[in-house]
Design an enzyme around this catalytic site. Structure first.
Site, PDB file in Angstrom:
ATOM      1  N   GLY A  45       5.435  83.195  87.112  1.00 37.28           N
ATOM      2  CA  GLY A  45       5.199  81.989  86.329  1.00 37.28           C
ATOM      3  C   GLY A  45       6.448  81.273  85.862  1.00 37.28           C
ATOM      4  CG  HIS A 137       0.909  60.764  66.047  1.00 40.22           C
ATOM      5  ND1 HIS A 137      -0.278  60.072  66.177  1.00 40.22           N
ATOM      6  CD2 HIS A 137       0.775  61.533  64.935  1.00 40.22           C
ATOM      7  CE1 HIS A 137      -1.093  60.406  65.194  1.00 40.22           C
ATOM      8  NE2 HIS A 137      -0.479  61.285  64.426  1.00 40.22           N
ATOM      9  CE  LYS A 202      -9.338  59.560  60.550  1.00 38.73           C
ATOM     10  NZ  LYS A 202      -8.471  59.680  61.734  1.00 38.73           N
ATOM     11  CB  THR A 233     -11.675  65.686  70.802  1.00 42.50           C
ATOM     12  OG1 THR A 233     -11.558  65.214  69.451  1.00 42.50           O
ATOM     13  CG2 THR A 233     -10.786  66.915  70.995  1.00 42.50           C
ATOM     14  N   GLY A 235     -13.503  62.023  69.055  1.00 49.43           N
ATOM     15  CA  GLY A 235     -14.428  62.062  67.928  1.00 49.43           C
ATOM     16  C   GLY A 235     -14.251  60.872  67.005  1.00 49.43           C
ATOM     17  CB  THR A 236     -11.218  59.409  65.431  1.00 44.63           C
ATOM     18  OG1 THR A 236     -10.847  60.579  64.705  1.00 44.63           O
ATOM     19  CG2 THR A 236     -10.871  58.182  64.609  1.00 44.63           C
TER      20      THR A 236
END
Length: 321
Positions: A45, A137, A202, A233, A235-236
């Site tokens: 690896g 970010h 939120k 994901t 979701g937000t």
């Protein structure tokens, strides 16, 4: 293609395994071939990298997002930086369209690491001289480095799509930030499109679970464009889309620079109120992870311009807007 004057220059662009199609597109824009290097795996690896041409005295640009698999792509980048340093490159510039671990930029709880800072330390220790990044970010991550950082923005690329390639009427549109932290980004998109903004208040009870509580702004009868830097994901973004629909939004678009799209993201988006998802190719998306209603925009031209300006010792700030 921008030009062909760099074919025999000291400008070298290399791609690792993170996003080879994007790297090839960048090289095509610049007008040179990708540098020759091999990235292999030993049977246990471990990563082996070999640069297959001379880079002595050259300005090297390594294109590598540290996206999934994050640790593998990060190690490839660190090893390549070390290889370039030992091969006597004059300047080692890394082009990181997506900076992994960026969401671990502070201690949210006791005894937590600040992994975004650790990654910065690793990159500098390996020997990088400069980083070209896209939509970090948290912009303050630039302060984790002592070397120069050119922080590019994907918002203008997203804005041009909505402005020129859709039939959205700016007078009947609203740009929506899915949280308070994204207001600056939403404001920038709204300024370009000349629309008002709205904010979703939120509450996130635990990681990867979001609950929409309240919407601040006029939504009813308008086309809503939700903008975020990362969709993980989903979701937000899907809860936000449904909340906007419930408040009377005509249509809901969602856009982001970095389509991480992990876990249930594809299914959630396809079954949501989102009419179209607009993303960039900062992260290489395979078809298994890409929702059917996805439009992908290229950041290759922006990265190519940044590379040329850095190589020519010209200002990069003109690209920030």
């Amino acid at each position: 293609m921008l030009n062909n004057e760099y074919k025999n220059s000291a400008l070298k662009i290399f791609s690792l395994k993170g996003n080879e199609p994007l790297a090839q597109e960048v090289a095509d824009h610049v007008g040179i071939e990708l540098g020759k290097c091999s990235v292999k795996r030993f049977s246990d690896g471990e990563i082996q990298i070999n640069i297959e041409e001379s880079i002595r005295g050259c300005d090297v640009f390594i294109i590598q997002p540290t996206s999934n698999p994050v640790n593998l792509h990060l190690m490839e980048l660190l090893i390549m930086i070390d290889a370039c340093r030992r091969a006597s490159a004059a300047n080692i510039n890394i082009v990181v369209p997506y900076y992994g671990y960026a969401r671990q930029d502070r201690k949210a709880r006791s005894r937590e690491p600040i992994t975004a800072k650790l990654v910065a330390n690793l990159i500098e220790t390996a020997g990088a001289d400069r980083m070209i990044a896209l939509d970090l970010h948290a912009p303050q991550i630039q302060g984790f480095f002592d070397m120069p950082i050119d922080h590019l923005m994907g918002v203008p690329i997203l804005a041009q799509y909505f402005k020129n390639e859709t039939d959205i009427d700016p007078e009947e549109c609203v740009v929506v930030s899915p949280d308070h932290g994204g207001v600056t980004r939403a404001r920038k998109l709204a300024d370009i499109l000349k629309t008002p903004i709205a904010i979703i208040d939120k509450r996130r009870p635990k990681p990867n679970v979001a609950e929409v509580m309240n919407i601040v702004g006029e939504i009813e009868g308008r086309t809503a464009i939700i903008i975020d830097d990362i969709i993980d994901t989903a979701g937000t973004i899907t809860l936000a889309a449904q909340a906007l629909k419930d408040k009377g939004a005509k249509d809901v678009y969602a856009c982001c620079t970095h389509p991480v799209l992990s876990g249930p993201a594809k299914e959630r988006i396809e079954n949501s109120a989102i009419k179209e998802l607009v993303v960039t190719n900062s992260i290489q998306l395979d078809e298994k992870r890409k929702p059917e209603n996805t439009k992908e925009l290229s950041v290759a031209g922006l990265l190519a311009q940044a590379i040329i300006r850095v190589y020519e010792r010209e200002s990069v700030s003109v690209l920030f807007d």
